[in-house]
Every structure is written in structure tokens, then in C-alpha cells.
Write an enzyme that holds these catalytic residues in place. Structure first.
Site, PDB file in Angstrom:
ATOM      1  N   ASP A  32      -0.292  71.504   9.609  1.00 38.07           N
ATOM      2  CA  ASP A  32      -0.963  70.200   9.469  1.00 38.07           C
ATOM      3  C   ASP A  32      -2.360  70.235  10.088  1.00 38.07           C
ATOM      4  O   ASP A  32      -3.311  69.680   9.524  1.00 38.07           O
ATOM      5  CB  ASP A  32      -0.171  69.085  10.187  1.00 38.07           C
ATOM      6  CG  ASP A  32       1.144  68.762   9.514  1.00 38.07           C
ATOM      7  OD1 ASP A  32       1.468  69.381   8.480  1.00 38.07           O
ATOM      8  OD2 ASP A  32       1.871  67.889  10.047  1.00 38.07           O
ATOM      9  N   GLU A  59       3.428  60.743   2.018  1.00 43.89           N
ATOM     10  CA  GLU A  59       4.113  62.046   1.907  1.00 43.89           C
ATOM     11  C   GLU A  59       5.622  61.890   1.686  1.00 43.89           C
ATOM     12  O   GLU A  59       6.176  60.796   1.821  1.00 43.89           O
ATOM     13  CB  GLU A  59       3.856  62.855   3.170  1.00 43.89           C
ATOM     14  CG  GLU A  59       4.244  62.115   4.436  1.00 43.89           C
ATOM     15  CD  GLU A  59       4.973  62.964   5.446  1.00 43.89           C
ATOM     16  OE1 GLU A  59       5.801  63.805   5.038  1.00 43.89           O
ATOM     17  OE2 GLU A  59       4.745  62.754   6.645  1.00 43.89           O
ATOM     18  N   LYS A  96       3.596  63.827  17.048  1.00 40.44           N
ATOM     19  CA  LYS A  96       4.967  63.554  17.493  1.00 40.44           C
ATOM     20  C   LYS A  96       5.158  63.892  18.974  1.00 40.44           C
ATOM     21  O   LYS A  96       4.666  64.901  19.462  1.00 40.44           O
ATOM     22  CB  LYS A  96       5.950  64.350  16.643  1.00 40.44           C
ATOM     23  CG  LYS A  96       5.961  63.872  15.205  1.00 40.44           C
ATOM     24  CD  LYS A  96       7.178  64.404  14.497  1.00 40.44           C
ATOM     25  CE  LYS A  96       7.012  64.196  13.017  1.00 40.44           C
ATOM     26  NZ  LYS A  96       6.028  65.146  12.461  1.00 40.44           N
ATOM     27  N   ASP A 145       4.410  78.479  17.580  1.00 41.80           N
ATOM     28  CA  ASP A 145       4.711  77.420  16.611  1.00 41.80           C
ATOM     29  C   ASP A 145       3.640  76.321  16.637  1.00 41.80           C
ATOM     30  O   ASP A 145       3.648  75.438  17.488  1.00 41.80           O
ATOM     31  CB  ASP A 145       6.107  76.830  16.886  1.00 41.80           C
ATOM     32  CG  ASP A 145       6.574  75.939  15.751  1.00 41.80           C
ATOM     33  OD1 ASP A 145       5.764  75.616  14.856  1.00 41.80           O
ATOM     34  OD2 ASP A 145       7.765  75.559  15.752  1.00 41.80           O
ATOM     35  N   VAL A 167       2.639  66.918   5.775  1.00 37.84           N
ATOM     36  CA  VAL A 167       1.241  66.480   5.868  1.00 37.84           C
ATOM     37  C   VAL A 167       0.325  67.563   5.304  1.00 37.84           C
ATOM     38  O   VAL A 167      -0.570  67.284   4.503  1.00 37.84           O
ATOM     39  CB  VAL A 167       0.874  66.125   7.335  1.00 37.84           C
ATOM     40  CG1 VAL A 167      -0.630  65.947   7.499  1.00 37.84           C
ATOM     41  CG2 VAL A 167       1.613  64.872   7.780  1.00 37.84           C
ATOM     42  N   LYS A 188      11.327  71.805   2.211  1.00 38.26           N
ATOM     43  CA  LYS A 188      10.255  71.199   3.012  1.00 38.26           C
ATOM     44  C   LYS A 188       9.020  72.069   2.781  1.00 38.26           C
ATOM     45  O   LYS A 188       8.987  73.232   3.170  1.00 38.26           O
ATOM     46  CB  LYS A 188      10.666  71.184   4.482  1.00 38.26           C
ATOM     47  CG  LYS A 188       9.616  70.634   5.421  1.00 38.26           C
ATOM     48  CD  LYS A 188      10.094  70.687   6.871  1.00 38.26           C
ATOM     49  CE  LYS A 188       8.910  70.586   7.813  1.00 38.26           C
ATOM     50  NZ  LYS A 188       9.277  70.890   9.202  1.00 38.26           N
ATOM     51  N   SER A 223       1.824  73.663  13.894  1.00 38.98           N
ATOM     52  CA  SER A 223       1.959  73.145  12.531  1.00 38.98           C
ATOM     53  C   SER A 223       0.713  73.417  11.681  1.00 38.98           C
ATOM     54  O   SER A 223      -0.422  73.291  12.148  1.00 38.98           O
ATOM     55  CB  SER A 223       2.220  71.638  12.577  1.00 38.98           C
ATOM     56  OG  SER A 223       2.251  71.121  11.270  1.00 38.98           O
TER      57      SER A 223
HETATM   58  N1  PSU Z   1       6.040  61.675  10.320  1.00 40.65           N
HETATM   59  C1  PSU Z   1       7.270  61.141  10.511  1.00 40.65           C
HETATM   60  N2  PSU Z   1       8.356  61.912  10.173  1.00 40.65           N
HETATM   61  C2  PSU Z   1       8.228  63.183   9.667  1.00 40.65           C
HETATM   62  C3  PSU Z   1       6.922  63.739   9.473  1.00 40.65           C
HETATM   63  C4  PSU Z   1       5.855  62.936   9.826  1.00 40.65           C
HETATM   64  O1  PSU Z   1       7.403  60.002  10.945  1.00 40.65           O
HETATM   65  O2  PSU Z   1       9.253  63.843   9.374  1.00 40.65           O
HETATM   66  C5  PSU Z   1       6.787  65.152   8.902  1.00 40.65           C
HETATM   67  C6  PSU Z   1       5.429  65.390   8.237  1.00 40.65           C
HETATM   68  O3  PSU Z   1       5.657  65.792   6.908  1.00 40.65           O
HETATM   69  C7  PSU Z   1       4.793  66.514   9.034  1.00 40.65           C
HETATM   70  C8  PSU Z   1       6.005  67.267   9.454  1.00 40.65           C
HETATM   71  O4  PSU Z   1       3.879  67.274   8.294  1.00 40.65           O
HETATM   72  O5  PSU Z   1       6.871  66.213   9.874  1.00 40.65           O
HETATM   73  C9  PSU Z   1       5.707  68.289  10.537  1.00 40.65           C
HETATM   74  O6  PSU Z   1       6.516  69.395  10.372  1.00 40.65           O
HETATM   75  P1  PSU Z   1       6.239  70.763  11.186  1.00 40.65           P
HETATM   76  O7  PSU Z   1       6.289  70.369  12.630  1.00 40.65           O
HETATM   77  O8  PSU Z   1       7.358  71.691  10.789  1.00 40.65           O
HETATM   78  O9  PSU Z   1       4.899  71.261  10.771  1.00 40.65           O
HETATM   79 MN    MN Z   2       6.244  74.902  12.834  1.00 41.02          MN
END
Ligand code: PSU
Ligand code: MN
Length: 299
Positions: free
Chosen positions: A138, A21, A155, A134, A102, A82, A136
């Protein structure tokens, strides 16, 4: 969609291909380490027998298999969107540059016919989601598509047990490489178990194949714990995350800004340690992802 020659030929010949990605490049790490990492990840995929396909959107055109120059551009260009699932039509219609998360990369990988995808850590249910809602995208896309995502779990900035609950709701099979518990990105053990542990790439490939052969929809999430040399103790990183979360609340950071803000602050507050861990774990995920793609193609 533009598919690079190398990727297209590999797909035609049923050779193993690994999707990568671009949000991790544009929004997840600072320049130039983001570019160095993206190239090291591609190299790790090649060295383990598969063809890398870094995915993003250039001037409204989805690209499957960026070249080195394009990866460099994703690393340093300002104002790249993004892109989560919902952002696709805007970026396509307005011919913008989009770094795919993702959720968006899963869509493009599936359209191209790529079954294995490597990232750092997936997005998930944020802490306090009962108030902010919130969660994701994903997780939803993982539940909808026939893809295997190799990560170091979700994460650490997230609510891990809630993330695992939503993965179950979405029908995502969660596997772990060698450890019984789900990883939490910077740390090897979140304290919460996965659905099954595998010891070899072939074992993982067999489970993936069983899901497909039986006609079951939805993805498989693989948790690959970060290497002991780079993993950070959760007691250490947890204090830093708490501080970063407090700052995010004070600064009223919302929506898609939350994750990039937290990753950046955690890296600053840890004196760069979390960034080193992040880089090491993505490269390691690339090694494992390539091996799983190879095993899958042999099956
Ligand atoms: N893995 C990492 N760093 C990142 C991401 C994943 O080591 O920045 C990214 C991926 O693209 C994932 C996004 O989909 O963080 C999640 O964003 P959000 O929490 O806004 O859905
Ligand atoms: Mn979000």
C-alpha cells in the site's frame, strides 16, 4: 476493465467519483456485516454528492463500479484471492475472483481516472518488520500514483511511526482532518503528527490540486480520526492487539494472512467492539471522501 455505466457517465461529465476497495469486504469483515457495510458506504458517498465505484476482479476482469449482487458475492464467496499489486497477473491470467487491497485498488482507480479513494485503514509497516520485512505494498503504490486515499490512518496493529517514516520516503503527503496527530484506526490519536491539518474539504482539495498543478507525482493520504462515539481508547485496544499478535506468532501466520487474522482476532477478543468501530469509521471516511471529491471537482 469493465466500468459500470453510472461510473463511466460520471467520469465523462467530470462529476466527482469515489473509489472503494473490496479486500475490506472479502477479508476484512465477517458476512453479512461486510456486505451491509459496503452498501452503507456506497450510500454515504451518494448522499454526499459523489458517485461510488466499488472495485474488484471478477473472473479475471477488473470491475469499476460493482452492482449490489456483485458486492453480495464478494461478501460471501469462499476462496476469493486477496490481491496486492504482485497478484494481478495471476488473477488476470487464471480468470480468478480477486478482492483488491489498497495497493491494487489504487492501480485500477487510476486507470479508470478516479482521483479519490476511501478505505478503512491503510496497510503499513508491521511491528517487528526489522525481522520479518513485512511492509505493505500500500505504501509504495500510494507513493507512485496520483490518488488521494481517505482513511482512519494506518491500522493499529502496525508500527505507526515506522509507517509514517516510509510514507515520507515514498513522498506521500499526509494530512489530517481537524486533529494534529495521525489516527490509528480504532483510536483517534496515534501520538504522531501529520504534515498538515485541514478544517474543511475545500482546504484538502486545494492541497491536492497544488500537488497536481506543480506536476508532483504520488499520492495524498488523509487521516480522518474515528468518531468519538465509536473510537476505542488505545490503552484498551492495545492489550487486545498484543494478545492477537502473540497468537499470530504462535500459529506462524505469515504474509498476506497476517492482517485478516489480526482484524478477526481483535474483533473476537473485543467482543465485537472493534468491528463496530471499523464499520463506523469506514462510513465516516466515505462521507469525508465524497465531500473532498466534490470540492476537488469544483476546483
Ligand atoms: N481497511 C479496513 N479493513 C481492511 C483493509 C483496510 O478497514 O481489511 C485492507 C486493505 O485492503 C489494505 C489491506 O490494503 O487491509 C492491508 O493488507 P496488508 O497488510 O496485507 O498489506
Ligand atoms: Mn504484508
Amino acid at each position: 476493465m469493465r466500468i459500470s455505466k453510472i461510473v463511466e457517465e460520471a467520469l465523462k461529465a467530470h462529476k466527482p467519483v469515489v473509489a472503494l476497495e473490496s479486500t475490506i469486504i472479502s477479508h476484512g469483515m465477517p458476512y453479512p456485516r461486510n456486505v451491509e457495510t459496503a452498501l452503507a458506504v456506497e450510500k454515504a458517498v451518494w448522499e454526499n454528492g459523489a458517485v461510488p465505484a466499488t472495485i474488484g476482479i471478477i473472473d479475471g476482469e477488473p470491475v469499476i463500479g460493482m452492482n449490489e449482487q456483485e458486492i453480495e458475492e464478494f461478501g460471501k464467496r469462499k476462496g476469493i484471492c486477496k490481491v496486492s499489486y504482485r497478484d494481478f497477473p495471476i488473477v488476470l491470467a487464471n480468470k480468478l475472483w480477486g478482492a483488491t487491497t489498497v495497493s491494487a485498488t489504487i492501480i485500477l482507480a487510476e486507470k479508470a481516472g478516479i482521483e479519490v479513494f476511501v478505505t478503512g485503514g491503510i496497510g503499513g509497516v508491521h511491528r517487528g518488520a526489522e525481522k520479518t520485512f513485512d511492509i505493505s505494498r500500500d505504501l509504495k503504490e500510494l507513493g507512485l500514483h496520483e490518488i488521494t486515499v481517505v482513511s482512519a490512518g494506518a491500522k493499529a496493529i502496525l508500527d505507526i511511526p515506522k509507517t509514517l517514516e516510509v510514507l515520507e520516503t515514498e513522498g506521500v503527503t499526509v494530512l489530517s482532518y481537524k486533529e494534529k496527530n495521525f489516527a490509528s484506526f480504532y483510536s483517534r490519536d496515534s501520538g504522531y503528527p501529520v504534515d498538515a491539518v485541514f478544517e474543511t474539504p475545500l482546504e484538502a482539495a486545494r492541497i491536492i490540486k497544488a500537488k497536481r498543478d506543480f506536476g508532483l507525482k504520488g499520492g495524498i493520504l488523509i487521516s480522518n480520526p474515528p468518531d468519538e462515539k465509536y473510537a476505542l481508547p488505545s490503552s484498551y485496544i492495545e492489550k487486545i492487539i498484543a494478545e492477537a499478535l502473540k497468537e499470530a506468532e504462535e500459529k506462524q501466520i505469515h504474509g498476506k494472512e497476517v492482517t485478516p487474522f489480526l482484524l478477526k482476532r481483535v474483533a473476537e477478543l473485543s467482543g465485537g467492539k472493534s468491528l463496530d468501530t471499523n464499520i463506523d469509521l469506514v462510513i465516516d471516511n466515505a462521507r469525508l471522501g465524497a465531500k473532498i471529491a466534490v470540492a476537488l471537482s469544483e476546483l
